[in-house]
Motif scaffolding. Structure first.
Motif, PDB file in Angstrom:
ATOM      1  N   ASN A 145       0.806  -1.224   0.000  1.00 38.25           N
ATOM      2  CA  ASN A 145       0.000   0.000   0.000  1.00 38.25           C
ATOM      3  C   ASN A 145       0.838   1.273   0.000  1.00 38.25           C
ATOM      4  O   ASN A 145       0.343   2.330  -0.371  1.00 38.25           O
ATOM      5  CB  ASN A 145      -0.991  -0.015   1.164  1.00 38.25           C
ATOM      6  CG  ASN A 145      -2.155  -0.936   0.884  1.00 38.25           C
ATOM      7  OD1 ASN A 145      -2.525  -1.163  -0.265  1.00 38.25           O
ATOM      8  ND2 ASN A 145      -2.740  -1.478   1.933  1.00 38.25           N
ATOM      9  N   HIS A 146       2.102   1.149   0.387  1.00 35.64           N
ATOM     10  CA  HIS A 146       3.011   2.294   0.293  1.00 35.64           C
ATOM     11  C   HIS A 146       3.862   2.230  -0.975  1.00 35.64           C
ATOM     12  O   HIS A 146       4.763   3.046  -1.153  1.00 35.64           O
ATOM     13  CB  HIS A 146       3.907   2.378   1.534  1.00 35.64           C
ATOM     14  CG  HIS A 146       3.160   2.902   2.722  1.00 35.64           C
ATOM     15  ND1 HIS A 146       2.595   2.076   3.666  1.00 35.64           N
ATOM     16  CD2 HIS A 146       2.859   4.166   3.097  1.00 35.64           C
ATOM     17  CE1 HIS A 146       1.977   2.814   4.576  1.00 35.64           C
ATOM     18  NE2 HIS A 146       2.119   4.085   4.255  1.00 35.64           N
ATOM     19  N   THR A 192      -2.833   5.093  -7.610  1.00 39.68           N
ATOM     20  CA  THR A 192      -3.752   5.058  -6.469  1.00 39.68           C
ATOM     21  C   THR A 192      -4.108   3.630  -6.049  1.00 39.68           C
ATOM     22  O   THR A 192      -4.977   3.440  -5.203  1.00 39.68           O
ATOM     23  CB  THR A 192      -5.050   5.828  -6.789  1.00 39.68           C
ATOM     24  OG1 THR A 192      -5.714   5.193  -7.893  1.00 39.68           O
ATOM     25  CG2 THR A 192      -4.761   7.292  -7.106  1.00 39.68           C
ATOM     26  N   HIS A 200      -4.544   0.419  -4.137  1.00 37.93           N
ATOM     27  CA  HIS A 200      -4.551   0.213  -2.690  1.00 37.93           C
ATOM     28  C   HIS A 200      -5.360  -1.045  -2.376  1.00 37.93           C
ATOM     29  O   HIS A 200      -6.353  -1.325  -3.040  1.00 37.93           O
ATOM     30  CB  HIS A 200      -5.180   1.419  -1.986  1.00 37.93           C
ATOM     31  CG  HIS A 200      -5.162   1.326  -0.499  1.00 37.93           C
ATOM     32  ND1 HIS A 200      -4.059   1.673   0.250  1.00 37.93           N
ATOM     33  CD2 HIS A 200      -6.092   0.918   0.378  1.00 37.93           C
ATOM     34  CE1 HIS A 200      -4.331   1.494   1.524  1.00 37.93           C
ATOM     35  NE2 HIS A 200      -5.562   1.017   1.625  1.00 37.93           N
ATOM     36  N   LYS A 247      -7.423  -3.083   0.701  1.00 35.75           N
ATOM     37  CA  LYS A 247      -8.029  -3.008   2.032  1.00 35.75           C
ATOM     38  C   LYS A 247      -8.307  -4.432   2.506  1.00 35.75           C
ATOM     39  O   LYS A 247      -9.108  -5.156   1.910  1.00 35.75           O
ATOM     40  CB  LYS A 247      -9.332  -2.210   1.982  1.00 35.75           C
ATOM     41  CG  LYS A 247     -10.022  -2.114   3.318  1.00 35.75           C
ATOM     42  CD  LYS A 247     -11.332  -1.380   3.224  1.00 35.75           C
ATOM     43  CE  LYS A 247     -12.038  -1.418   4.560  1.00 35.75           C
ATOM     44  NZ  LYS A 247     -13.403  -0.943   4.465  1.00 35.75           N
TER      45      LYS A 247
END
Length: 120
Positions: free
Chosen positions: A18-19, A70, A72, A74
């Motif tokens: 995610n980074h 973007t 990502h 979750k």
């Protein structure tokens, strides 16, 4: 307990992904790790969805991070045992529909030796 250690590896995996931290992400993998993804099969048909080794992983993820800044994940669920982690997550990219994903990380000697992605 190895199950807990494997969960820690999964958490570190999500943090690095995610980074978009490729160095940290790749450090979790064995040098000869294998990866399967349906997206690989579409983008690079000659691979039949499979790649091996850190160089191939780096190239694949660097391309994804460049194309999808973007991108990502979750986490929705993590289940681990002594040699693998089953991960469920939601893939988000700005301007695209969310995608439900399942992924299995096979782990040996505290390194990911194989990963397989499943989604529709």
């Amino acid at each position: 307990m190895q199950s807990q250690k494997n969960l820690s590896i999964a958490h570190a995996w999500f943090e690095a992904f995610n980074h978009h931290n490729l160095d940290k992400l790749l450090s979790l993998y064995d040098d000869e790790a294998q990866h399967f993804s349906p997206k690989l099969k579409v983008k690079l048909p000659e691979t039949n969805g499979y790649i091996s080794g850190k160089e191939a992983l780096q190239s694949w993820w660097q391309d994804a991070f460049n194309r999808l800044p973007t991108l990502h994940y979750k986490v929705t669920s993590l289940t681990s045992n002594s040699d693998r982690v089953f991960m469920e997550y939601i893939r988000t990219v700005e301007g695209e529909n969310e995608m439900l994903v399942a992924e299995v990380l096979e782990i040996k000697d505290n390194k990911i030796i194989a990963s397989r992605v499943y989604h529709s």
